[in-house]
Design an enzyme around this catalytic site. Structure first.
Site, PDB file in Angstrom:
ATOM      1  N   TYR A 146     -18.854  19.674 -27.857  1.00  0.00           N
ATOM      2  CA  TYR A 146     -18.925  19.111 -26.251  1.00  0.00           C
ATOM      3  C   TYR A 146     -20.479  19.131 -25.973  1.00  0.00           C
ATOM      4  CZ  TYR A 146     -17.979  17.929 -20.961  1.00  0.00           C
ATOM      5  OH  TYR A 146     -18.037  17.704 -19.810  1.00  0.00           O
ATOM      6  N   ASP A 241     -27.622  21.517 -28.797  1.00  0.00           N
ATOM      7  CA  ASP A 241     -27.282  21.530 -27.998  1.00  0.00           C
ATOM      8  C   ASP A 241     -27.303  22.958 -27.643  1.00  0.00           C
ATOM      9  OD1 ASP A 241     -26.340  21.472 -25.550  1.00  0.00           O
ATOM     10  OD2 ASP A 241     -24.918  20.272 -25.765  1.00  0.00           O
ATOM     11  N   LYS A 269     -26.623  26.815 -18.131  1.00  0.00           N
ATOM     12  CA  LYS A 269     -25.705  27.775 -18.085  1.00  0.00           C
ATOM     13  C   LYS A 269     -26.549  28.931 -17.383  1.00  0.00           C
ATOM     14  CE  LYS A 269     -21.633  25.341 -19.685  1.00  0.00           C
ATOM     15  NZ  LYS A 269     -21.109  24.430 -20.910  1.00  0.00           N
TER      16      LYS A 269
HETATM   17  C1  PLP Z   1     -21.392  22.756 -20.556  1.00  0.00           C
HETATM   18  C2  PLP Z   1     -22.177  22.300 -21.839  1.00  0.00           C
HETATM   19  C3  PLP Z   1     -22.130  20.897 -21.403  1.00  0.00           C
HETATM   20  C4  PLP Z   1     -22.546  20.100 -20.205  1.00  0.00           C
HETATM   21  O1  PLP Z   1     -23.190  20.955 -18.992  1.00  0.00           O
HETATM   22  P1  PLP Z   1     -22.451  20.536 -17.546  1.00  0.00           P
HETATM   23  O2  PLP Z   1     -23.504  21.220 -16.999  1.00  0.00           O
HETATM   24  O3  PLP Z   1     -21.210  21.327 -17.736  1.00  0.00           O
HETATM   25  O4  PLP Z   1     -22.703  19.188 -17.610  1.00  0.00           O
HETATM   26  C5  PLP Z   1     -22.693  20.039 -22.397  1.00  0.00           C
HETATM   27  N1  PLP Z   1     -23.445  21.175 -23.608  1.00  0.00           N
HETATM   28  C6  PLP Z   1     -22.863  22.312 -23.909  1.00  0.00           C
HETATM   29  C7  PLP Z   1     -23.199  22.879 -25.302  1.00  0.00           C
HETATM   30  C8  PLP Z   1     -22.018  22.638 -23.332  1.00  0.00           C
HETATM   31  O5  PLP Z   1     -21.097  23.997 -23.152  1.00  0.00           O
END
Ligand code: PLP
Length: 431
Positions: A146, A241, A269
Site C-alpha cells: 500500500y 516506501d 507515521k
Molecule cells: C500508511 C501508509 C501510507 C499512507 O500514508 P497516509 O498518511 O495514510 O496517507 C503509504 N505507504 C505506507 C507503506 C503506509 O503504511
C-alpha cells in the site's frame, strides 16, 4: 440521557448519517471483523479508553505513529510549547530545518528531504519526481503493498502476476493506472519479466521494504538486492516506501537493516509523533529537481506545520536518546510478545505464523509461512474475527483486520504483555 446519546451504537448511527461508513478512514470500520468500531475518548501510554470508560491495551498505536505510546511527555511538552508560538506561518522555520537534518542524519540515502502532510502525498510526490527525473511513465509496485490512495497506486492485486494495472476503485480512470505494473511481493522473476517486457520504460520500483499493509511480510533473501540491481541495470529508480517502517523497525529504517540504499524514500507515521507529517527525500541530484530548486512542482499550505514538526522532532529525539535505548526496550517487549504468542498458540493448538522486526509484528492464522499476498489471503479470516472480538471483550484492541500488522510502543511493559498473552490464551481456548 447522556449515556443513551453516547452509547456506541447510537454514536455509530449518528456517525453513519454524516460520515461515509461512520469513519474518517475505512480501516477504522470493523468491516472485515464485523460489529461497530470502538469510539475512543482518550488514550494514554499503551491504553485506549472508549466512550464508556472501558480501557484497552492498544495494538494499533494510531497505525504506526505512536511508537512511544500515547501522550508521551516529551511530545506533549514540545507541542504545547510550539502552540504558544504559533500554529502555521506560511514561512520557513528553523525547526523544520532541524527535523530535516535529523531525518537525513538517520538515513544516509536521504540527502535532501521535503516535508508534506501525509504518506499519500509523499508517495504521489515521489512518483512525480521519479517520472520527471527518468522521463518515463511506467512504474512497478507489488501486490499487497500500500502506498496511500493516490490514483496511480490504487491498483488491484489482480490474479495474473504480469497483467497491466486495473483500477481497484471506481473513479480511478484506467488511463491513470495503465502505467502501473504489478508483481507479486518477493517474486524477483516476475519483476525481471516486467523489465524485459518494457525495456527502458520503467521509471521506478516502489516497494515497502518490509511489507506492512498485508499483515507483515519480510522480504525474501536477495529480493531487495535484486530490485536494486534491476534498477541499476535499467536506469529505473528504487523507491523505498518507509512510511510505516521508517524509525519503527529500526532507527535507520528497513534500508539500514538490510543495507540497501534506495534512490528515494518516503516517510510518515513515526516522524510526526502522532501529528500529521510525512516526507519524501533521497539523492541530492533528484531532490534538487523539486520546486523551487527545480521544475517538479509540489507544494502544501500546511507542510512543515510547526506543531507537527515539534511533535516529530520530540519523537525522534526521544527515540535516539541514550544511544537508542528506546529501540532496545522495544526489542525486549517485542521478543516477549512474540515468544509468548508462539507459546500460547502452540499450547492451544492454533496454527499461526508470527514475524517481528523492531516494533512491528505480523500475526497470521496460517499453517505455512507467509511470503506473498496470496498466502495472506489464504489465512483463516473467520477465526481471526472470532479471536478479535473475544480479545476486544477482554480489553485488547488489535487492528480490526487480518491485513494489518500489530503495532506496539515503548509504553507496552511486561504487565501489558502478560495481560495480552492471558487474553490470547482465553480467546484461543474459546476458539
Ligand atoms: C500508511 C501508509 C501510507 C499512507 O500514508 P497516509 O498518511 O495514510 O496517507 C503509504 N505507504 C505506507 C507503506 C503506509 O503504511
Amino acid at each position: 440521557m447522556t449515556q443513551e446519546k453516547n452509547s456506541v451504537s447510537s454514536v455509530m448511527d449518528r456517525a453513519c448519517r454524516v460520515i461515509p461508513g461512520g469513519v474518517s478512514s475505512p480501516v477504522r470500520a470493523f468491516r472485515s471483523v464485523g460489529g461497530d468500531p470502538v469510539f475512543v475518548r482518550a488514550a494514554q501510554g499503551a491504553y485506549l479508553e472508549d466512550l464508556a470508560g472501558k480501557r484497552y491495551i492498544d495494538y494499533i498505536c494510531g497505525y504506526g505513529p505512536h511508537i512511544l505510546g500515547h501522550g508521551h511527555p516529551a511530545i506533549v511538552e514540545a507541542v504545547s510549547a510550539a502552540l504558544t508560538r504559533g500554529t502555521a506561518f506560511g514561512a520557513p522555520t528553523l525547526e523544520e530545518v532541524e527535523l530535516a537534518e535529523r531525518i537525513s542524519a538517520a538515513l544516509p540515502s536521504v540527502e535532501m528531504v521535503r516535508l508534506v502532510n501525509s504518506g499519500t502525498e509523499a508517495t504521489m510526490s515521489a512518483l512525480r519526481l521519479a517520472r520527471a527525473a527518468t522521463g518515463r511513465d511506467r512504474f512497478l509496485k507489488f501486490e499487497g503493498c500500500y502506498h496511500g490512495h493516490g490514483d496511480s497506486f490504487l491498483v488491484a492485486a489482480g490474479s495474473g502476476a504480469l497483467t497491466l494495472g486495473v483500477p481497484s476503485s471506481p473513479g480511478v480512470p484506467e488511463a491513470v493506472t495503465a502505467d502501473t505494473l504489478l508483481a507479486p511481493f518477493n517474486d524477483l522473476a516476475a519483476v525481471e519479466a516486467q523489465f524485459r517486457r518494457y525495456p527502458g520504460e520503467i521509471a521506478a520500483i516502489f516497494v515497502e521494504p518490509i511489507a506492512g499493509n498485508m499483515g507483515m511480510v519480510m522480504p525474501a533473501t536477495g529480493f531487495l538486492e535484486g530490485l536494486r540491481r534491476l534498477c541499476d541495470d535499467s536506469g529505473a529508480l528504487l523507491v523505498f516506501d518507509e512510511v510505516m517502517t521508517g524509525f519503527r523497525v529500526a532507527w535507520q529504517g528497513a534500508q539500514g537493516l538490510f543495507g540497501i540504499r534506495p534512490d528515494l524514500t518516503t516517510l510518515g507515521k513515526v516522524i510526526g509523533g502522532g501529528l500529521p507529517i510525512a516526507a519524501y527525500g533521497g539523492r541530492r541530484d533528484l531532490m534538487e529537481q523539486v520546486a523551487p530548486a527545480g521544475a517538479v512542482y509540489q507544494a502544501g499550505t500546511l507542510s512543515g506545520n510547526p506543531l507537527a514538526v515539534a511533535a516529530g522532532t520530540a519523537a525522534l529525539d526521544t527515540l535516539s536518546a541514550d544511544n537508542g535505548a528506546a529501540y532496545r526496550t522495544l526489542d525486549e517487549i517485542g521478543q516477549s510478545l512474540e515468544q509468548g504468542l508462539r507459546e500460547v498458540s502452540e499450547r492451544r493448538s492454533i496454527p499461526c505464523q508470527i514475524v517481528r522486526q523492531g516494533a512491528m509484528l505480523g500475526f497470521f492464522l496460517s499453517e505455512k509461512p507467509i511470503t506473498t499476498l496470496a498466502d495472506v489471503d489464504a489465512c483463516d479470516r473467520e477465526l481471526f474475527s472470532r479471536v478479535f472480538h473475544r480479545l476486544l471483550d477482554l480489553g485488547i484492541h488489535l487492528p480490526p483486520s487480518p491485513y494489518e500488522a500489530f503495532f506496539f510502543s515503548s509504553s507496552h511493559g511486561p504487565e501489558e504483555v502478560a495481560k495480552t498473552l492471558e487474553a490470547f490464551d482465553s480467546a484461543f481456548g474459546a476458539a
